[in-house]
Design an enzyme around this catalytic site. Structure first.
Site, mmCIF file in Angstrom:
data_model
loop_
_atom_site.group_PDB
_atom_site.id
_atom_site.type_symbol
_atom_site.label_atom_id
_atom_site.label_comp_id
_atom_site.label_asym_id
_atom_site.label_seq_id
_atom_site.Cartn_x
_atom_site.Cartn_y
_atom_site.Cartn_z
ATOM 1 C CG LEU A 153 63.583 -20.045 -57.941
ATOM 2 C CD1 LEU A 153 63.824 -19.320 -57.039
ATOM 3 C CD2 LEU A 153 63.120 -21.345 -57.349
ATOM 4 N N GLY A 183 54.934 -19.747 -57.528
ATOM 5 C CA GLY A 183 54.735 -20.803 -56.335
ATOM 6 C C GLY A 183 55.899 -20.742 -55.349
ATOM 7 C CG HIS A 184 59.645 -22.503 -56.956
ATOM 8 N ND1 HIS A 184 59.356 -22.308 -57.964
ATOM 9 C CD2 HIS A 184 59.795 -23.750 -56.323
ATOM 10 C CE1 HIS A 184 59.617 -23.787 -58.521
ATOM 11 N NE2 HIS A 184 59.860 -24.480 -57.533
ATOM 12 C CD GLN A 216 46.947 -28.242 -50.219
ATOM 13 O OE1 GLN A 216 46.501 -27.298 -49.684
ATOM 14 N NE2 GLN A 216 45.978 -28.672 -51.068
HETATM 15 P P1 AMP Z 1 60.278 -28.125 -56.596
HETATM 16 O O1 AMP Z 1 61.334 -26.904 -57.246
HETATM 17 O O2 AMP Z 1 59.222 -28.481 -57.934
HETATM 18 O O3 AMP Z 1 60.805 -29.183 -56.047
HETATM 19 O O4 AMP Z 1 59.332 -27.445 -55.492
HETATM 20 C C1 AMP Z 1 59.844 -26.909 -54.538
HETATM 21 C C2 AMP Z 1 58.781 -26.601 -53.509
HETATM 22 O O5 AMP Z 1 57.891 -25.612 -54.115
HETATM 23 C C3 AMP Z 1 58.220 -27.697 -52.821
HETATM 24 O O6 AMP Z 1 57.786 -27.498 -51.625
HETATM 25 C C4 AMP Z 1 56.866 -27.616 -53.891
HETATM 26 O O7 AMP Z 1 55.552 -27.994 -53.202
HETATM 27 C C5 AMP Z 1 56.553 -26.103 -54.146
HETATM 28 N N1 AMP Z 1 55.789 -25.674 -55.043
HETATM 29 C C6 AMP Z 1 55.700 -26.130 -56.389
HETATM 30 N N2 AMP Z 1 55.086 -25.673 -57.077
HETATM 31 C C7 AMP Z 1 54.048 -24.919 -56.287
HETATM 32 C C8 AMP Z 1 52.684 -24.147 -56.595
HETATM 33 N N3 AMP Z 1 52.224 -24.245 -57.700
HETATM 34 N N4 AMP Z 1 52.377 -23.385 -55.523
HETATM 35 C C9 AMP Z 1 53.023 -23.718 -54.378
HETATM 36 N N5 AMP Z 1 53.899 -24.198 -54.101
HETATM 37 C C10 AMP Z 1 54.652 -24.921 -55.226
#
Ligand code: AMP
Length: 286
Positions: free
Chosen positions: A33, A36-37, A148
């Site tokens: 994490l 962003g998460h 997004q």
């Molecule tokens: P992931 O762990 O990469 O599968 O991402 C989980 C969630 O976090 C997904 O909805 C992604 O779009 C979101 N996410 C990943 N990176 C960012 C970021 N930099 N800003 C906002 N949300 C993000």
């Protein structure tokens, strides 16, 4: 905060919460994490009475030559970060429990799955949609919060909810970036210092497209071509795609006559990075 490992226990917990008429807000992640998460978790806390975060590196969305084994995992650190944020449940299942041998049912979208990232990563969105549908059935969320940053993924999930009548409202949050513009990603830790610098070309290409639109450009091919030139001109970067599409349907667009999205993807060293920005048609701008 409670950590749940078993899918059937997650589902039972969710059904108990629903019986008590509590609204569940859900943030699906693959862990490792970053800020962003955490922005999605804060949004979920505002939406529901109970927040559930899942941490699951989903094997079915990785191709055979992709980085499933190398994908960063640090459940202890993730749990520590989520404890600080008022999260009620962390759902962290084992792949073997999520996909017991013999399961052969998958979800895919016939029109939106095969372009952009789906073209470069065959089967990726089939894996994503299938696991998100499973997670929705286990967590029973009233709200599910996505970033997004993964624009095509969010568009596909919205479409799945619409097409299959899921009772979950999809909430989208803006991309969180480093101060120099690089979109946060769990994969950024793989970037060597010179690659980290080179990766900024994605953000630069998107800002370039925004500037062209601000100057009145509405020919989407010209916008895409300019982004391709910027990315291809950068060192250590291999362009995958740079395109402009209808933001709602991801269909190709000739003119910027409705809300559009500029989408880019590139390989930097061994790491594949994506980014995007929304482009508003000129007449809707005030
Ligand atoms: P992931 O762990 O990469 O599968 O991402 C989980 C969630 O976090 C997904 O909805 C992604 O779009 C979101 N996410 C990943 N990176 C960012 C970021 N930099 N800003 C906002 N949300 C993000």
């Amino acid at each position: 905060m409670e950590i749940i490992r078993r899918p059937h226990l997650m589902q039972q917990t969710a059904l108990d919460l629903k019986r008590d008429r509590l609204k569940i807000a859900f943030v699906p992640t693959m862990g490792a994490l970053h800020a962003g998460h955490l922005s999605l978790v804060r949004r979920a806390n505002q939406m529901g009475q109970v927040t559930v975060v899942s941490i699951f590196v989903n094997p079915t969305q990785f191709g055979p030559s992709e980085d499933f084994e190398q994908y960063p995992r640090d459940l202890g650190r993730d749990v520590d970060q989520l404890k600080e944020l008022d999260v009620d449940y962390v759902f962290a299942p084992d792949p073997a429990d999520m996909f017991p041998g013999g399961s052969g049912t998958y979800l895919y979208n016939e029109t939106m799955s095969n372009r952009f990232c789906g073209k470069s990563r065959p089967g990726h969105f089939r894996g994503v949609l299938t696991v998100v549908a499973k997670l929705f059935n286990l967590v029973r969320p009233d709200f599910a919060v996505f970033g997004q940053k993964d624009f095509q993924q969010a568009a596909l999930i919205k479409r799945m909810v619409l097409d299959l009548n899921f009772l979950t409202e999809i909430v989208l949050c803006p991309t969180v970036r480093e101060s120099d513009g690089l979109a946060l990603s769990s994969r950024n830790i793989f970037l060597k210092p010179e690659e980290r610098q080179a990766a900024l070309v994605l953000h630069r290409a998107l800002r370039g497209a925004e500037a062209m639109v601000a100057d009145g450009e509405d020919d989407t091919e010209k916008l895409a071509e300019a982004m391709r030139e910027t990315i291809s001109g950068g060192p250590l970067v291999r362009l995958d795609y740079a395109e402009v599409a209808d933001a709602a349907t991801l269909e190709p667009l000739e003119r910027l006559d409705r809300r559009a999205v500029a989408l880019v993807a590139a390989g930097v060293g061994v790491t594949r990075l994506i980014d995007n920005t929304l482009l508003e048609p000129p007449e809707e701008k005030q």
